[in-house]
Design a protein around this motif. Structure first.
Motif, mmCIF file in Angstrom:
data_model
loop_
_atom_site.group_PDB
_atom_site.id
_atom_site.type_symbol
_atom_site.label_atom_id
_atom_site.label_comp_id
_atom_site.label_asym_id
_atom_site.label_seq_id
_atom_site.Cartn_x
_atom_site.Cartn_y
_atom_site.Cartn_z
ATOM 1 N N SER A 190 -6.619 2.722 -20.976
ATOM 2 C CA SER A 190 -7.293 1.607 -20.340
ATOM 3 C C SER A 190 -7.582 1.992 -18.898
ATOM 4 C CB SER A 190 -6.413 0.364 -20.387
ATOM 5 O OG SER A 190 -5.245 0.559 -19.626
ATOM 6 N N TYR A 191 -8.365 1.150 -18.238
ATOM 7 C CA TYR A 191 -8.584 1.362 -16.817
ATOM 8 C C TYR A 191 -8.716 0.023 -16.119
ATOM 9 C CZ TYR A 191 -13.482 0.300 -17.698
ATOM 10 O OH TYR A 191 -14.640 -0.327 -18.066
ATOM 11 N N GLN A 192 -8.455 0.055 -14.848
ATOM 12 C CA GLN A 192 -8.658 -1.108 -13.987
ATOM 13 C C GLN A 192 -9.314 -0.611 -12.711
ATOM 14 O OE1 GLN A 192 -5.195 -3.520 -13.309
ATOM 15 N NE2 GLN A 192 -4.526 -3.343 -15.413
ATOM 16 N N ILE A 193 -10.429 -1.210 -12.362
ATOM 17 C CA ILE A 193 -11.079 -0.891 -11.099
ATOM 18 C C ILE A 193 -10.477 -1.809 -10.041
ATOM 19 C CG2 ILE A 193 -13.258 -0.845 -9.839
ATOM 20 C CD1 ILE A 193 -14.653 -0.404 -12.569
ATOM 21 N N LEU A 194 -10.006 -1.209 -8.978
ATOM 22 C CA LEU A 194 -9.401 -1.948 -7.866
ATOM 23 C C LEU A 194 -10.329 -1.765 -6.659
ATOM 24 C CD1 LEU A 194 -5.766 -0.645 -8.472
ATOM 25 C CD2 LEU A 194 -6.817 -2.716 -9.392
ATOM 26 N N PRO A 195 -11.424 -2.521 -6.616
ATOM 27 C CA PRO A 195 -12.458 -2.270 -5.598
ATOM 28 C C PRO A 195 -11.959 -2.400 -4.162
ATOM 29 C CG PRO A 195 -12.916 -4.321 -6.784
ATOM 30 C CD PRO A 195 -11.750 -3.667 -7.461
ATOM 31 N N GLU A 196 -11.019 -3.309 -3.927
ATOM 32 C CA GLU A 196 -10.522 -3.485 -2.567
ATOM 33 C C GLU A 196 -9.726 -2.279 -2.087
ATOM 34 O OE1 GLU A 196 -7.558 -4.890 -5.488
ATOM 35 O OE2 GLU A 196 -9.693 -5.255 -5.255
ATOM 36 N N ARG A 197 -9.298 -1.435 -3.009
ATOM 37 C CA ARG A 197 -8.563 -0.216 -2.666
ATOM 38 C C ARG A 197 -9.426 1.028 -2.814
ATOM 39 N NH1 ARG A 197 -2.482 -0.583 -3.245
ATOM 40 N NH2 ARG A 197 -2.040 -2.796 -3.482
ATOM 41 N N TYR B 81 4.594 14.571 -10.298
ATOM 42 C CA TYR B 81 5.594 14.324 -11.330
ATOM 43 C C TYR B 81 6.154 12.908 -11.298
ATOM 44 C CZ TYR B 81 5.164 19.346 -11.624
ATOM 45 O OH TYR B 81 4.656 20.606 -11.758
ATOM 46 N N ASP B 82 5.822 12.148 -10.261
ATOM 47 C CA ASP B 82 6.301 10.762 -10.212
ATOM 48 C C ASP B 82 5.249 9.859 -9.572
ATOM 49 O OD1 ASP B 82 6.676 10.711 -7.313
ATOM 50 O OD2 ASP B 82 8.475 11.889 -7.659
ATOM 51 N N GLU B 83 5.393 8.569 -9.825
ATOM 52 C CA GLU B 83 4.444 7.576 -9.336
ATOM 53 C C GLU B 83 4.413 7.515 -7.810
ATOM 54 O OE1 GLU B 83 5.117 3.755 -11.176
ATOM 55 O OE2 GLU B 83 5.219 4.657 -13.180
ATOM 56 N N ALA B 84 5.581 7.557 -7.194
ATOM 57 C CA ALA B 84 5.653 7.437 -5.738
ATOM 58 C C ALA B 84 4.853 8.546 -5.059
ATOM 59 C CB ALA B 84 7.110 7.456 -5.271
ATOM 60 N N GLY B 85 4.980 9.769 -5.555
ATOM 61 C CA GLY B 85 4.233 10.890 -4.982
ATOM 62 C C GLY B 85 2.731 10.724 -5.151
ATOM 63 N N ALA B 86 2.320 10.271 -6.332
ATOM 64 C CA ALA B 86 0.891 10.071 -6.589
ATOM 65 C C ALA B 86 0.326 8.977 -5.699
ATOM 66 C CB ALA B 86 0.673 9.726 -8.066
ATOM 67 N N LEU B 87 1.051 7.883 -5.573
ATOM 68 C CA LEU B 87 0.582 6.773 -4.744
ATOM 69 C C LEU B 87 0.528 7.164 -3.265
ATOM 70 C CD1 LEU B 87 2.429 3.914 -6.617
ATOM 71 C CD2 LEU B 87 -0.058 4.233 -6.479
ATOM 72 N N ALA B 88 1.494 7.949 -2.818
ATOM 73 C CA ALA B 88 1.500 8.393 -1.422
ATOM 74 C C ALA B 88 0.269 9.252 -1.127
ATOM 75 C CB ALA B 88 2.783 9.166 -1.118
ATOM 76 N N ILE B 89 -0.067 10.164 -2.026
ATOM 77 C CA ILE B 89 -1.241 11.017 -1.832
ATOM 78 C C ILE B 89 -2.511 10.180 -1.738
ATOM 79 C CG2 ILE B 89 -2.733 12.687 -3.021
ATOM 80 C CD1 ILE B 89 -0.196 14.101 -3.914
ATOM 81 N N LEU B 90 -2.546 9.089 -2.501
ATOM 82 C CA LEU B 90 -3.720 8.210 -2.509
ATOM 83 C C LEU B 90 -3.712 7.197 -1.367
ATOM 84 C CD1 LEU B 90 -3.893 7.667 -6.356
ATOM 85 C CD2 LEU B 90 -5.600 8.851 -4.954
ATOM 86 N N GLY B 91 -2.685 7.258 -0.525
ATOM 87 C CA GLY B 91 -2.615 6.361 0.623
ATOM 88 C C GLY B 91 -2.233 4.932 0.275
ATOM 89 N N GLN B 92 -1.556 4.762 -0.833
ATOM 90 C CA GLN B 92 -1.126 3.426 -1.260
ATOM 91 C C GLN B 92 0.300 3.179 -0.759
ATOM 92 O OE1 GLN B 92 -3.530 1.516 -2.754
ATOM 93 N NE2 GLN B 92 -4.735 3.362 -2.382
ATOM 94 N N PRO B 93 0.586 1.973 -0.264
ATOM 95 C CA PRO B 93 1.903 1.713 0.314
ATOM 96 C C PRO B 93 3.027 1.530 -0.711
ATOM 97 C CG PRO B 93 0.562 -0.265 0.409
ATOM 98 C CD PRO B 93 -0.329 0.847 -0.100
ATOM 99 N N GLU B 94 2.679 1.201 -1.962
ATOM 100 C CA GLU B 94 3.705 0.970 -2.981
ATOM 101 C C GLU B 94 4.287 2.294 -3.476
ATOM 102 O OE1 GLU B 94 0.722 -2.285 -2.928
ATOM 103 O OE2 GLU B 94 0.525 -0.140 -3.257
ATOM 104 N N THR B 95 5.464 2.192 -4.107
ATOM 105 C CA THR B 95 6.097 3.387 -4.682
ATOM 106 C C THR B 95 6.055 3.376 -6.202
ATOM 107 O OG1 THR B 95 8.268 2.345 -4.560
ATOM 108 C CG2 THR B 95 7.615 3.767 -2.699
#
Length: 151
Positions: A16-23, A127-141
């Motif tokens: 599935s996918y979700q477009i998060l336009p605000e991000r 290898y983990d969500e936190a690392g992927a989100l950090a690279i994308l500049g997202q504040p969540e882990t």
């Protein structure tokens, strides 16, 4: 398309996918046995959405992948189609894969490799969500927290 909408995971779709336009982000999730035609259909559906546009970052979650089809000519054709879509009008294409398991990492390596050295494309396998989100500049882990905060 807003968060929480888009194709849902079911027995007939690999993801599935979700477009998060605000991000400026698209969250893609694959699970089970991933067939390339089904993945291609998912991408084709994404392209029809008004919130889909070149330059969106892609977060591809492979956490729940059990196995995947290994049809390399089809995979290369799919990657070429993505390049045409995402690199149009000089946009950069940024894609991060979350791959915590051995099967997910095997699929991630195959998806990352064709992009190496392609101008305008940046890919990373984490290898983990936190690392992927950090690279994308997202504040969540965690992806779950990111999706909750976007609703």
């Amino acid at each position: 398309m807003t968060a929480g909408t888009g194709p849902r995971i079911d027995a007939h779709m690999p993801g599935s996918y979700q477009i998060l336009p605000e991000r400026g982000l698209v969250y893609v999730r694959y699970e089970g046995f991933v067939r390339l035609q089904e993945a291609q259909d998912l991408f084709a559906d994404y392209q029809t959405k008004p919130d889909a546009h070149p330059g969106q970052k892609q977060l591809v979650d492979l956490t729940h992948v059990e196995d995947f089809e290994r049809d390399f000519p089809t995979l290369m054709a799919m990657q070429a189609e993505k390049a045409d879509t995402f690199l149009s009008k000089g946009h950069q294409f940024f894609m991060v894969f979350v791959a915590p398991t051995e099967k997910a990492q095997a699929m991630g390596r195959i998806l990352v490799a064709p992009w190496k050295g392609v101008n305008g494309v940046v890919t990373s396998m984490q290898y983990d969500e936190a690392g992927a989100l950090a690279i994308l500049g997202q504040p969540e882990t965690s992806i779950a927290d990111m999706l909750r905060s976007t609703v």
